[in-house]
Design an enzyme around this catalytic site. Structure first.
Site, PDB file in Angstrom:
ATOM      1  N   GLY B  48       0.845  -1.294  -0.002  1.00 25.08           N
ATOM      2  CA  GLY B  48      -0.013  -0.080   0.073  1.00 25.08           C
ATOM      3  C   GLY B  48       0.769   1.333  -0.009  1.00 25.08           C
ATOM      4  O   GLY B  48       0.665   2.074  -0.856  1.00 25.08           O
ATOM      5  N   ARG B 333       9.411 -24.456   2.955  1.00 22.24           N
ATOM      6  CA  ARG B 333       8.604 -24.152   4.520  1.00 22.24           C
ATOM      7  C   ARG B 333       7.697 -25.308   4.561  1.00 22.24           C
ATOM      8  O   ARG B 333       7.420 -25.855   5.651  1.00 22.24           O
ATOM      9  CB  ARG B 333       7.993 -23.052   4.260  1.00 22.24           C
ATOM     10  CG  ARG B 333       8.986 -21.818   4.776  1.00 22.24           C
ATOM     11  CD  ARG B 333       8.411 -20.613   4.407  1.00 22.24           C
ATOM     12  NE  ARG B 333       9.201 -19.402   4.835  1.00 22.24           N
ATOM     13  CZ  ARG B 333       8.990 -18.006   4.784  1.00 22.24           C
ATOM     14  NH1 ARG B 333       7.949 -17.746   4.428  1.00 22.24           N
ATOM     15  NH2 ARG B 333      10.231 -17.234   5.171  1.00 22.24           N
ATOM     16  N   LEU B 444       8.102 -10.072   0.672  1.00 26.33           N
ATOM     17  CA  LEU B 444       8.539  -8.549   0.667  1.00 26.33           C
ATOM     18  C   LEU B 444       8.606  -8.193  -1.021  1.00 26.33           C
ATOM     19  O   LEU B 444       8.433  -7.127  -1.460  1.00 26.33           O
ATOM     20  CB  LEU B 444       9.780  -8.154   1.164  1.00 26.33           C
ATOM     21  CG  LEU B 444       9.818  -8.764   2.706  1.00 26.33           C
ATOM     22  CD1 LEU B 444      11.341  -8.479   3.553  1.00 26.33           C
ATOM     23  CD2 LEU B 444       8.637  -8.029   3.554  1.00 26.33           C
TER      24      LEU B 444
END
Lengths: 250, 641
Positions: B48, B333, B444
């Site tokens: 954002g 993961r 990210l």
């Protein structure tokens, strides 16, 4: 553990506040301080009372949302610890704990332990950035940054903007916050071009909201990220330079 | 209700040229005209803030909303390990193609090729941009940028700032946005929560928000609305997400017609501190970067109760190194999480509650020295020590998987637009790039790629057709209608006056979703959840208690409104998990596994995105499939052995 909690209750910004006392029993020493408040709040809710409002989000000491005065100390008794990382094992069974919001003219109380810290954003908006529009950046490795410089810049950049420095300061000064933000950018070659303009604008904005620094050093002691007041010295020097040089942006 | 046909708008032609060609084909808005367009951005985390800053730099009028007291709090700030980029500074064979391939494979072949390729390309620009903003990435003594390796990759391509990479990248994006706030091109609304999106003639024309301090409900109109509101791991109650992370924005958009894609694709992060007791409010992540130097093990015998340092090498099972010799402790993961669960389920768990596995730094300390290990991980070691009161330099850490990230989210096309024209979703809020499993240090990257480098191009193509048209005024009936519905909903929540707390219901919901739609799922368990959840939701609406009023700061009311949306989303997750009769990435159906317990995909039937449309009944959404085509990579069974 059994704890007596004296908590500041205040319905709204213009209401009068005061302390209420609560007995909190069966507290585990592995609870965080805020989990202890969670447990109390659920109990208050079921008793038909209003829970104690407080800010908190990441609960890992990184977002900076939490922060209260605990027994008169910002973020409580443990050094280098945000309120959310403080655990009840830091207290003794039978302790009376006083919890209240940050006290500073610039941080108006919103409700109970929640305060308005938006003055910090005004400081950043005034100059706490490097002007580089998206897309205009050069290749990242074009500008080497000595490792020590990058590390020092990081030490300053670790500031989480919680406001403990202001709350701990007898003058409610925001020098440590402002200096951390300014130094992070000014230390790096990327931030060099705007170094003096940035410092001047940030400091001038800071002074519109906050008290003056008289070198007590309480801010450094309260800072959960252990940010050094050396950065304040650096900011002050840059500010003087900015004024003396009369760089044409006054 | 009618559904929209899914058109992914994937550009034709060779993958490497797709984004360039697509950008060239998009309509442009000239600089003088951009200022006539207003864009609303909801959420000011990485996606954002970067979008708001960039749109404003281009000349658009931006209104940015956050429910936090400052954008600086967004949960992006808690990302620890790093951000991937195919810079190949290590000269170890990295390339855009390799980052693309690793991400597709890591996602277990359930993401869109063109989106992922674009992400890999833009990774280069992100590092340049962040460095120029003053993000203090780790450096070598020569002053150049350092890298480390992360799970699911055999090259070192992860850029990092100690264990606080998310914080530093968010500060960079926040400062870029703050500059625009100072210039008056971004209007920032803090402590203001998005409650609903407003549609007129099928298009998103604005939002209804609630001022959290006064309870005031207001309408805001714009030419387009951009949701950057993160993921929904808090549906599990205990997760690594921050306390206020929620699904309200994407769920309310879904209820208004936006398709929700792959809701069951959730990521359970392998390295978190195990839960201690029932009062626990959240779980704390220990960065995956620790797996670079830490070795994962459990006692070879389930009955071994000796303290870890008294267990000799011969009695330890380094199960990741044993089962996956090629990747060892750096398997992705989902693989690492399931392996830990298998060990704990088989009785090898460690700690008082036998609910964890060891992550041990003894060898790294012997090899590198304590100081070198501290230089890499000290903040994590310290965080662990604070929470557990144990010293990870002495004894191994205890870790266990915890809900961490949600790959599912609003369905978006290549332009990041949802199925509602004019409504966009960026970052974790969309479903686009990570398939069924996200690789470490890629969240990210995606949030910033979307915000800095994708949306600012693609949004022009949509708004261009509204040149010389003002936004729909907020006096329009569409806004009044949405506001009225919200007011009714809030007064309903305030009048429940039951006997249980909102958190209590949230804990109960979380347990059900964790048990039946967590690390492993079964048809039987999902059916059980789908029978149970509607009843639990009804119970919530009759027996929860929200004290206080709607005219001042009321944190319980905020939680209750968000929990309603979690209840409905939980049902959608179970429906999706039940429908997807295969195991892929983070979605593990016990019916579909090898005798060794590895996931078995069904490429024949499920090489597709499940996009669900709201029907009014959260247990019966309507499915539309987006087939996935793999033209540049071969579908293979993932092997990290």
């Amino acid at each position: 553990m059994n704890i007596t909690l004296r908590a500041w209750r205040q319905a709204g910004p213009s209401d009068e506040g005061g302390f209420e006392t609560y007995q909190v029993s069966d507290v585990s020493s592995d609870m965080s301080f805020l989990e202890m408040l969670d447990v109390l709040n659920e109990r208050l809710t079921l008793e038909g009372l209003e829970p104690i409002a407080f800010d908190s989000d990441c609960r890992e000491g990184i977002c900076g949302a939490c922060g209260v005065m605990i027994n008169g100390r910002a973020h409580g008794p443990q050094a280098a610890t945000a309120t959310c990382q403080l655990h009840m094992r830091s207290f003794e069974d039978g302790d009376t704990i006083t919890v209240e919001p940050w006290r500073a003219a610039a941080f108006a109380v919103i409700r109970d332990l929640v305060v308005d810290r938006s003055a910090f954003d005004r400081i950043i908006e005034a100059g706490g950035f490097i002007t580089v529009a998206t897309g205009s950046a050069p290749e990242a490795n074009l500008t080497p940054v000595p490792k020590e410089t990058a590390e020092t810049a990081f030490d300053a950049a670790a500031c989480i903007g919680c406001g403990a420095c202001v709350a701990a300061c007898p003058n409610s000064a925001a020098q440590l916050f402002t200096a951390a933000k300014a130094s992070h950018l000014s230390l790096l070659p990327q931030g060099g071009a705007e170094r003096y303009v940035r410092t001047e604008r940030m400091v001038d904005t800071m002074e519109r909201f906050f008290g003056s620094c008289t070198n007590h050093g309480e801010c450094e002691a309260a800072c959960p990220k252990q940010i050094s007041i050396d950065f304040i010295a650096m900011m002050n020097r840059d500010y003087v330079k900015a004024k003396v040089k009369n760089r044409g942006n006054a | 209700m009618s559904t929209v046909r899914l058109d992914a708008k994937t550009p034709p032609g060779p993958l490497a040229d797709a984004w360039d060609n697509h950008r060239f084909s998009l309509k442009l808005v000239n600089p003088a005209n951009k200022r006539h367009f207003k864009i609303i951005v909801i959420g000011t985390g990485l996606a954002g803030a970067s979008a708001a800053a960039t749109l404003a730099e281009l000349g658009y009028q931006v209104d940015a909303f956050t429910f936090h007291d400052t954008p600086r709090r967004a949960h992006s700030i808690a990302a620890q390990g790093g951000i991937n980029a195919a810079k190949n500074y290590r000269n170890d064979g990295d390339s855009v193609d390799r980052l693309f391939y690793d991400t597709i494979k890591g996602g277990d072949f359930r993401s869109r090729e063109a989106n992922v390729y674009r992400l890999a390309q833009l990774s280069l620009n992100i590092i340049d941009q962040a460095t120029a903003q003053g993000v203090p990435f780790a450096r070598e003594y020569g002053g150049l940028l350092d890298n480390r390796s992360f799970g699911g990759a055999q090259v070192a391509r992860t850029f990092y700032s100690r264990g606080q990479t998310g914080q530093q990248l968010l500060l960079g994006a926040y400062q870029a946005m703050a500059r625009q706030v100072g210039l008056g091109t971004v209007k920032l609304w803090v402590r203001t929560e998005f409650m609903d999106v407003v549609l007129k003639e099928g298009r998103a024309v604005g939002v209804v928000v609630r001022d959290l301090l006064t309870g005031e409900i207001t309408s805001h109109s714009a030419h387009a609305v951009v949701l950057c509101t993160g993921g929904y791991s808090n549906v599990y109650y205990l997760s690594t997400n921050a306390m206020t992370c929620n699904a309200t924005a994407i769920w309310r958009a879904h209820r208004r017609g936006a398709a929700f894609a792959n809701p069951c694709f959730t990521q359970i992060h392998p390295t978190c501190i195990p839960a201690a007791e029932d009062f626990q409010s959240k779980l704390t992540l220990m960065s995956e970067s620790l797996r670079n130097d830490g070795r994962v093990w459990v006692p070879a015998s389930p009955d071994d109760d000796r303290p870890p340092r008294q267990i000799p090498e011969s009695d330890r099972d380094y199960y990741l190194e044993r089962v996956y010799p090629a990747f060892g402790n750096l398997v992705p993961r989902d693989v690492a999480s399931r392996a830990a669960k298998r060990m704990v389920d088989a009785g090898h768990g460690v700690g008082a509650r036998k609910n964890g596995v060891y992550l041990d730094f003894q060898d790294a300390i012997a090899r590198l020295g304590r100081e070198a290990v501290a230089a890499r991980y000290d903040n994590l070691m310290e965080m662990y020590n604070r929470i557990t009161d144990e010293d990870p330099y002495q004894d191994p850490m205890r870790i266990y998987p915890a809900p961490h990230y949600t790959m599912g989210g609003l369905w978006v096309d290549y332009n990041l637009m949802t199925t509602i024209p004019g409504l966009y979703a960026l970052g974790e809020a969309n479903f686009s790039d990570h398939g069924a499993n996200r690789l470490g240090a890629s969240a990210l990257m995606q949030g910033l790629a979307d915000g800095y480098f994708v949306l600012p191009y693609t949004i022009g193509d949509y708004v261009a057709e509204f040149l010389n048209e003002s936004p729909v005024p907020t006096t329009d009936e569409a806004f009044a209608q949405t506001e009225a519905e919200l007011r009714e909903r809030i007064s309903g929540l305030l009048s429940m006056n039951g006997n249980r707390t909102v958190d209590d219901f949230h804990r109960q919901l979380g347990r059900v979703v964790w048990d039946e739609c967590g690390m492993s799922r079964s048809e039987e368990g999902l059916d059980r959840a789908l029978t149970y959840l509607p009843d639990l939701y009804e119970e919530f609406r009759s027996d929860a208690r929200v004290p206080g009023d709607g005219e001042s700061l009321n944190q319980t009311l905020e939680k209750a409104a968000r929990l309603e949306d979690f209840f409905e989303l939980a049902m959608a997750m179970c429906v999706d998990a039940r429908h997807r009769e295969e195991s892929c990435g983070g979605h593990f159906r016990v019916e579909h596994q090898t005798p060794q317990g590895e996931a078995v995909r069904d490429d024949e039937q499920f090489t597709m995105v499940s996009a669900w449309f709201w029907t009014g009944d959260p247990t019966r959404p309507l499915l539309q499939e987006e087939p996935l085509a793999f033209e540049n990579v071969q579908l293979t069974t993932r092997s990290y052995k």
